[in-house]
Design a protein around this motif. Structure first.
Motif, PDB file in Angstrom:
ATOM      1  N   ARG A 154       0.841  -1.201   0.000  1.00  0.00           N
ATOM      2  CA  ARG A 154       0.000   0.000   0.000  1.00  0.00           C
ATOM      3  C   ARG A 154       0.875   1.250   0.000  1.00  0.00           C
ATOM      4  N   GLY A 155       0.579   2.168  -0.899  1.00  0.00           N
ATOM      5  CA  GLY A 155       1.351   3.408  -0.996  1.00  0.00           C
ATOM      6  C   GLY A 155       2.617   3.291  -1.819  1.00  0.00           C
ATOM      7  N   SER A 156       2.845   2.133  -2.497  1.00  0.00           N
ATOM      8  CA  SER A 156       4.083   1.953  -3.265  1.00  0.00           C
ATOM      9  C   SER A 156       4.207   2.944  -4.414  1.00  0.00           C
ATOM     10  N   ASP A 157       3.085   3.221  -5.090  1.00  0.00           N
ATOM     11  CA  ASP A 157       3.148   4.164  -6.215  1.00  0.00           C
ATOM     12  C   ASP A 157       3.559   5.556  -5.737  1.00  0.00           C
ATOM     13  N   GLU A 158       2.972   6.006  -4.623  1.00  0.00           N
ATOM     14  CA  GLU A 158       3.310   7.328  -4.081  1.00  0.00           C
ATOM     15  C   GLU A 158       4.776   7.368  -3.635  1.00  0.00           C
ATOM     16  N   ALA A 159       5.232   6.274  -3.020  1.00  0.00           N
ATOM     17  CA  ALA A 159       6.631   6.222  -2.589  1.00  0.00           C
ATOM     18  C   ALA A 159       7.570   6.267  -3.791  1.00  0.00           C
ATOM     19  N   SER A 160       7.213   5.551  -4.861  1.00  0.00           N
ATOM     20  CA  SER A 160       8.052   5.549  -6.062  1.00  0.00           C
ATOM     21  C   SER A 160       8.153   6.936  -6.674  1.00  0.00           C
ATOM     22  N   LEU A 161       7.029   7.667  -6.706  1.00  0.00           N
ATOM     23  CA  LEU A 161       7.053   9.012  -7.282  1.00  0.00           C
ATOM     24  C   LEU A 161       7.877   9.968  -6.424  1.00  0.00           C
ATOM     25  N   SER A 162       7.838   9.792  -5.106  1.00  0.00           N
ATOM     26  CA  SER A 162       8.668  10.621  -4.225  1.00  0.00           C
ATOM     27  C   SER A 162      10.147  10.331  -4.458  1.00  0.00           C
ATOM     28  N   LEU A 163      10.483   9.071  -4.645  1.00  0.00           N
ATOM     29  CA  LEU A 163      11.877   8.705  -4.912  1.00  0.00           C
ATOM     30  C   LEU A 163      12.316   9.215  -6.282  1.00  0.00           C
ATOM     31  N   LEU A 164      11.401   9.202  -7.256  1.00  0.00           N
ATOM     32  CA  LEU A 164      11.722   9.757  -8.571  1.00  0.00           C
ATOM     33  C   LEU A 164      12.095  11.226  -8.453  1.00  0.00           C
ATOM     34  N   ARG A 165      11.380  11.968  -7.626  1.00  0.00           N
ATOM     35  CA  ARG A 165      11.699  13.390  -7.455  1.00  0.00           C
ATOM     36  C   ARG A 165      13.083  13.560  -6.830  1.00  0.00           C
ATOM     37  N   LEU A 166      13.446  12.672  -5.912  1.00  0.00           N
ATOM     38  CA  LEU A 166      14.791  12.726  -5.326  1.00  0.00           C
ATOM     39  C   LEU A 166      15.850  12.456  -6.388  1.00  0.00           C
ATOM     40  N   VAL A 167      15.573  11.514  -7.285  1.00  0.00           N
ATOM     41  CA  VAL A 167      16.503  11.242  -8.387  1.00  0.00           C
ATOM     42  C   VAL A 167      16.707  12.488  -9.232  1.00  0.00           C
ATOM     43  N   LEU A 168      15.621  13.169  -9.569  1.00  0.00           N
ATOM     44  CA  LEU A 168      15.728  14.360 -10.413  1.00  0.00           C
ATOM     45  C   LEU A 168      16.432  15.502  -9.698  1.00  0.00           C
ATOM     46  N   VAL A 169      16.216  15.617  -8.385  1.00  0.00           N
ATOM     47  CA  VAL A 169      16.957  16.619  -7.610  1.00  0.00           C
ATOM     48  C   VAL A 169      18.449  16.313  -7.669  1.00  0.00           C
ATOM     49  N   GLU A 170      18.798  15.033  -7.550  1.00  0.00           N
ATOM     50  CA  GLU A 170      20.210  14.638  -7.598  1.00  0.00           C
ATOM     51  C   GLU A 170      20.824  14.959  -8.959  1.00  0.00           C
ATOM     52  N   LEU A 171      20.054  14.745 -10.016  1.00  0.00           N
ATOM     53  CA  LEU A 171      20.555  15.074 -11.355  1.00  0.00           C
ATOM     54  C   LEU A 171      20.780  16.573 -11.505  1.00  0.00           C
ATOM     55  N   GLU A 172      19.901  17.377 -10.906  1.00  0.00           N
ATOM     56  CA  GLU A 172      20.063  18.832 -10.969  1.00  0.00           C
ATOM     57  C   GLU A 172      21.351  19.270 -10.294  1.00  0.00           C
ATOM     58  N   ARG A 173      21.778  18.535  -9.281  1.00  0.00           N
ATOM     59  CA  ARG A 173      22.991  18.893  -8.548  1.00  0.00           C
ATOM     60  C   ARG A 173      24.265  18.595  -9.333  1.00  0.00           C
ATOM     61  N   MET A 174      24.153  17.766 -10.331  1.00  0.00           N
ATOM     62  CA  MET A 174      25.333  17.388 -11.112  1.00  0.00           C
ATOM     63  C   MET A 174      25.617  18.454 -12.163  1.00  0.00           C
ATOM     64  N   ALA A 175      26.865  18.770 -12.346  1.00  0.00           N
ATOM     65  CA  ALA A 175      27.248  19.798 -13.315  1.00  0.00           C
ATOM     66  C   ALA A 175      27.149  19.227 -14.723  1.00  0.00           C
ATOM     67  N   PHE A 176      26.543  20.007 -15.632  1.00  0.00           N
ATOM     68  CA  PHE A 176      26.460  19.591 -17.017  1.00  0.00           C
ATOM     69  C   PHE A 176      27.700  20.050 -17.777  1.00  0.00           C
ATOM     70  N   PRO A 177      28.249  19.193 -18.661  1.00  0.00           N
ATOM     71  CA  PRO A 177      29.320  19.642 -19.554  1.00  0.00           C
ATOM     72  C   PRO A 177      28.795  20.701 -20.515  1.00  0.00           C
ATOM     73  N   MET A 289      -7.826   2.624 -12.821  1.00  0.00           N
ATOM     74  CA  MET A 289      -6.817   3.274 -11.987  1.00  0.00           C
ATOM     75  C   MET A 289      -7.329   3.416 -10.540  1.00  0.00           C
ATOM     76  N   GLU A 290      -8.595   3.763 -10.386  1.00  0.00           N
ATOM     77  CA  GLU A 290      -9.161   3.930  -9.041  1.00  0.00           C
ATOM     78  C   GLU A 290      -9.210   2.608  -8.291  1.00  0.00           C
ATOM     79  N   ALA A 291      -9.417   1.520  -9.049  1.00  0.00           N
ATOM     80  CA  ALA A 291      -9.485   0.196  -8.427  1.00  0.00           C
ATOM     81  C   ALA A 291      -8.103  -0.411  -8.229  1.00  0.00           C
ATOM     82  N   GLY A 292      -7.083   0.250  -8.776  1.00  0.00           N
ATOM     83  CA  GLY A 292      -5.727  -0.274  -8.639  1.00  0.00           C
ATOM     84  C   GLY A 292      -5.475  -1.476  -9.520  1.00  0.00           C
ATOM     85  N   VAL A 293      -6.245  -1.602 -10.632  1.00  0.00           N
ATOM     86  CA  VAL A 293      -6.065  -2.728 -11.539  1.00  0.00           C
ATOM     87  C   VAL A 293      -4.836  -2.486 -12.388  1.00  0.00           C
ATOM     88  N   ARG A 294      -3.939  -3.480 -12.405  1.00  0.00           N
ATOM     89  CA  ARG A 294      -2.721  -3.356 -13.189  1.00  0.00           C
ATOM     90  C   ARG A 294      -2.817  -4.175 -14.474  1.00  0.00           C
TER      91      ARG A 294
END
Length: 294
Positions: A154-177, A289-294
């Motif tokens: 329960r809540g795995s989708d929400e947790a995954s999206l929160s972790l995705l945002r952390l990934v993108l924050v980490e990418l922002e911290r990296m210097a681009f060539p 989606m509301e029923a959580g059918v995959r």
């Protein structure tokens, strides 16, 4: 049109991978295996989701705005619509795919969170070389996403999206060539996709995209088709369907309101297009989606 598969995914999650490719799941993460000689691909791949690839060990040769060699510790960023392909690889990687609609129901917020990938489309080099600390953090977020994805508690989708945002924050911290040169054709295709993503909810056509880019419609059509394998109209449809899915997930708007919001005054036409892309009507898709059918 179904997006191309992330290469080399583990057979442990065929259902998860299928749900992701059919857009019922907004994120996917997992190990990418080395390519044997018989599985090496000479052609390019284009998909409608973004990819972040972290090389764990070994070396891989890829084509993405030129020929690149990725080594352990490198991060490869692939925006939606960018043609790319692996020539050879003995590398082990951790791959993360996600649809931009996962980031927010607001288009401007999505664009701000997609900053690292949009800069790649704008001409920045698609390979980042993070520090060891940044690498460890990035891998930790991706491993945690993998756990959430496979356990499906329960809540795995929400947790995954929160972790995705952390990934993108980490990418922002990296210097681009520095920005690297690219062919005029590739630049035109990328500019067309960026314009489509920004204006897809407005009245939009090939002629308008071409006019904004200062090129003829046949030329833009040919370049986009050659570089991405899809037409301008198909990319407009892809972006509008992404916005429709976001509204169906996050709001209780009626289907006719959703249709109008994403650029279709005729709700019957919208339902027909949605069904063609997703295999079910918008109302049925929302219920799933509301029923959580995959």
């Amino acid at each position: 049109m179904a997006p191309a598969s992330i290469e080399g995914h583990s057979h442990a999650w065929p259902a998860i991978q299928r749900d992701f490719e059919e857009k019922r799941r907004l994120t996917w993460v997992g190990p990418q295996r080395p390519l044997t000689a018989q599985h090496s691909r000479a052609h390019s791949t284009v998909h409608s989701y973004a990819v972040v690839m972290l090389v764990l060990r070994g070396e891989t040769k890829v084509r993405h705005a030129g020929d690149l060699v990725l080594r352990a510790g490198d991060v490869h960023l692939i925006p939606p619509g960018d043609a790319h392909g692996r020539e050879h690889s003995d590398a082990e990687c951790m791959g993360l795919g996600f649809y931009p609609e996962a980031l927010s129901s607001d288009a401007e917020e999505r664009a701000s969170r997609l900053g690292p990938l949009l800069r790649v489309r704008g001409g920045c080099h698609p390979v980042l070389r993070p520090t060891p600390v940044q690498r460890r953090r990035l891998l930790r977020w991706m491993r945690l996403m993998e756990e959430e994805q496979t356990r499906q508690e329960r809540g795995s989708d929400e947790a995954s999206l929160s972790l995705l945002r952390l990934v993108l924050v980490e990418l922002e911290r990296m210097a681009f060539p520095d920005v690297v040169p690219e062919s005029s054709s590739m630049g035109l295709s990328r500019r067309a996709l960026t314009y489509i993503e920004t204006h897809c909810l407005e009245p939009l056509s090939l002629a308008k995209v071409a006019r904004e880019l200062g090129r003829s419609a046949p030329h833009v059509a040919a370049v986009v088709r050659q570089e991405t394998g899809r037409s301008v109209g198909e990319w407009i449809l892809e972006c509008r369907m992404a916005e429709a899915r976001s509204r169906l997930r996050h709001t209780d708007e009626r289907v006719d309101i959703v249709a109008d919001r994403v650029g279709y005054a005729d709700v019957t036409h919208f339902i027909r297009l949605f069904r063609r892309v997703h295999g079910v009507t918008p109302a049925a898709w929302r219920r799933r989606m509301e029923a959580g059918v995959r």
